[in-house]
Design an enzyme around this catalytic site. Sequence first.
Site, PDB file in Angstrom:
ATOM      1  N   SER A  54       0.806  -1.221   0.000  1.00 33.37           N
ATOM      2  CA  SER A  54       0.000   0.000   0.000  1.00 33.37           C
ATOM      3  C   SER A  54       0.836   1.266   0.000  1.00 33.37           C
ATOM      4  O   SER A  54       0.381   2.314  -0.456  1.00 33.37           O
ATOM      5  CB  SER A  54      -0.941   0.010   1.210  1.00 33.37           C
ATOM      6  OG  SER A  54      -0.201  -0.016   2.421  1.00 33.37           O
ATOM      7  N   GLY A  91      -1.800  -4.351   1.196  1.00 33.87           N
ATOM      8  CA  GLY A  91      -1.837  -5.558   2.008  1.00 33.87           C
ATOM      9  C   GLY A  91      -0.925  -6.658   1.524  1.00 33.87           C
ATOM     10  O   GLY A  91      -0.865  -7.721   2.141  1.00 33.87           O
ATOM     11  N   ASN A 119       4.434  -5.848   5.357  1.00 32.73           N
ATOM     12  CA  ASN A 119       3.303  -6.611   5.874  1.00 32.73           C
ATOM     13  C   ASN A 119       3.744  -7.920   6.527  1.00 32.73           C
ATOM     14  O   ASN A 119       3.136  -8.381   7.486  1.00 32.73           O
ATOM     15  CB  ASN A 119       2.272  -6.869   4.766  1.00 32.73           C
ATOM     16  CG  ASN A 119       1.492  -5.608   4.432  1.00 32.73           C
ATOM     17  OD1 ASN A 119       0.973  -4.939   5.311  1.00 32.73           O
ATOM     18  ND2 ASN A 119       1.438  -5.271   3.149  1.00 32.73           N
ATOM     19  N   ASP A 207      -5.287   7.912   9.683  1.00 31.79           N
ATOM     20  CA  ASP A 207      -5.275   6.546  10.195  1.00 31.79           C
ATOM     21  C   ASP A 207      -3.988   6.236  10.955  1.00 31.79           C
ATOM     22  O   ASP A 207      -3.862   5.181  11.576  1.00 31.79           O
ATOM     23  CB  ASP A 207      -5.489   5.522   9.070  1.00 31.79           C
ATOM     24  CG  ASP A 207      -4.387   5.520   8.014  1.00 31.79           C
ATOM     25  OD1 ASP A 207      -3.381   6.257   8.170  1.00 31.79           O
ATOM     26  OD2 ASP A 207      -4.518   4.776   7.022  1.00 31.79           O
ATOM     27  N   HIS A 210      -0.582   5.263   7.184  1.00 34.97           N
ATOM     28  CA  HIS A 210       0.000   5.591   5.891  1.00 34.97           C
ATOM     29  C   HIS A 210       0.437   7.047   5.818  1.00 34.97           C
ATOM     30  O   HIS A 210      -0.210   7.915   6.406  1.00 34.97           O
ATOM     31  CB  HIS A 210      -1.021   5.322   4.779  1.00 34.97           C
ATOM     32  CG  HIS A 210      -1.476   3.909   4.719  1.00 34.97           C
ATOM     33  ND1 HIS A 210      -2.550   3.447   5.454  1.00 34.97           N
ATOM     34  CD2 HIS A 210      -0.993   2.843   4.033  1.00 34.97           C
ATOM     35  CE1 HIS A 210      -2.722   2.151   5.217  1.00 34.97           C
ATOM     36  NE2 HIS A 210      -1.784   1.766   4.359  1.00 34.97           N
TER      37      HIS A 210
END
Length: 239
Positions: A54, A91, A119, A207, A210
């Site tokens: 991402s 992801g 990840n 969030d 990111h």
Amino acid sequence: MKIVLHQFASFAYGVSRSAGNRARAGLLGLTALCALSVAPATADTVRLVALGDSLTQGYGLADGEGFVPVLQDWLTQQGADVTVINAGVSGDTTAGGLARMDWTLAEPADAMIVALGGNDLLRGLSPKTSRENLDGILARLKLERIPALLVGLPAPGNYGPEFKNAFEAMYVDLAAKYDVPLYPDFLRPLSEKADAGMSFRDLMQDDNIHPNATGVQEIVDAMGPEVLQLVQSVAEAEG
């Protein structure tokens, strides 16, 4: 960097050349092209594929604000004749990146940024498995004679020293094994602020996972020279 990754550790990033290489561009390549973000290219334009998760894909950002378009603009401003292709999947793990190499290389690629492993890290996957997957990706690129830039991430200490050492060593070892340049930390601007005891929230989306548009720009400003060197070396080799 420990502070940065401690804050990331409870979630995933994605809330989630050779003649042979060029010969594969056909109907499958047209399908893949439609799925990728591609800038216009000329016959001599270096095609640089950005394989990642991402952070590469540009999660949560408006068109033109993600890593790939910002990097494209930065390289263009430096006079580079290059098309940066977005092969980031939110992801995605190293296993996912390896599994989609056929699809990713369905269109010609002159060079590749390999920015995977975050990840795997956040999910606590075995560094041994991550290393094997990255090894598979780099081995494929070597077979296809596609130069690469390997981009890593440092691991936080909360996984323990053995995990941390193994995870970080895989990037160093694989870069040496395949004789590719290594950019050790995708999130370097954030890491530097954290290491200096400063907040990096101004570089993050709401969030807190990111990077925002400002963060992406700083990431590109930091990584750009390494990418430009890769692009220039490819252009010189093809010239």
